[in-house]
Motif scaffolding. Structure first.
Motif: not given
Length: 266
Positions: A215-220
């Motif tokens: 999720l962090d990779c996607l949002v960032y």
């Protein structure tokens, strides 16, 4: 070695990732939606320590098997298109950033991943349905590799497809710049509320430290690409920028966890 052991050995070898080719648009001709997805994909690969070779092709959209890009080719045999398909492909081969999450947290991750789907629709709206952006950026980039009459036909059908996709969003009552601002603020508010004062979206249940997940990779990837992209009319960027917590989040995961914007293209 028994037959069963031989079969298991073959299965393990088939799961090994020996090479990755990432096929993307030429530099300067990427549209906002594909730039967001490309950034998320590159960050995820790099977080897993997987190296890749970038290849530039102007017809990458027509190489994709599902309409999403960039296109990834693993071991010269497996074609994977888009962030979601990449997460599934890596998970099947033992690559996961979210294995420490509880079942409840995994459900939460699915919810916020779906929230980014709304953001993707807003990125398409910004690129295709805001006239200044369409005329000065989207149309020249989209038709750069085609000649007439395809240069007139293809963007017409693509724009109509985007309109239908945006119109299909059940919670959107009208398609306008005002709707864009409202929806963007809603998404930004939900992300900000979930983050709170945490560095990342989830914590390691054992250590209490930040846990960088898919999720962090996607949002960032989406936030970074939106903030770094220049467009003639960019109300979406302004709406996200009103939430300073999201800007702080991007800076934090870059400095603390090594997440980086997309590399220079080779």
């Amino acid at each position: 070695m028994s037959i069963l052991e031989q079969l298991n050995d073959v299965s393990m070898r088939n799961n090994e990732i020996e090479s990755i080719r990432l096929i993307d648009h030429p530099k300067g001709f990427e549209l906002l939606p594909s730039r967001c997805e490309a950034t998320s994909i590159k960050v995820l690969l790099e977080k897993h320590g997987l190296s890749y070779q970038v290849e530039i092709k102007s017809n990458v959209e027509y190489i994709s098997t599902n309409g999403r890009f960039p296109v990834l080719i693993f071991n010269e045999t497996d074609i994977v298109c888009g962030f979601s398909e990449l997460v599934k492909y890596l998970w099947k081969r033992g690559y996961s950033l979210s294995e420490k999450l509880t079942q409840t947290e995994k459900c939460d991750m699915d919810i916020y991943t779906a929230l980014i789907k709304r953001l993707e629709a807003l990125e398409l709206f910004t690129s295709w349905l805001i006239e200044d952006n369409y005329t000065h950026v989207t149309l020249p980039a989209y038709t750069s590799h085609t000649t007439w009459p395809l240069s007139a036909i293809l963007p017409f059908y693509k724009k109509r497809q985007v309109y239908r996709l945006v119109a299909s969003q059940g919670q959107w009552h009208d398609i306008s710049s005002e709707m864009l601002m409202v929806e963007t603020k809603d998404v930004a508010g939900a992300l900000t509320e979930r983050l709170g004062d945490q560095g990342t979206f989830f914590k390691d249940c054992d250590t209490g430290q930040d846990l960088v997940t898919e999720l962090d990779c996607l949002v960032y990837g989406h936030l970074n690409a939106i903030f770094m992209t220049k467009l003639p009319s960019y109300r979406m960027k302004r709406a996200l920028g009103l939430h300073s917590r999201l800007i702080e989040y991007c800076k934090y995961v870059e400095s603390k966890h090594g997440l980086r914007a997309q590399r220079e293209r080779s």
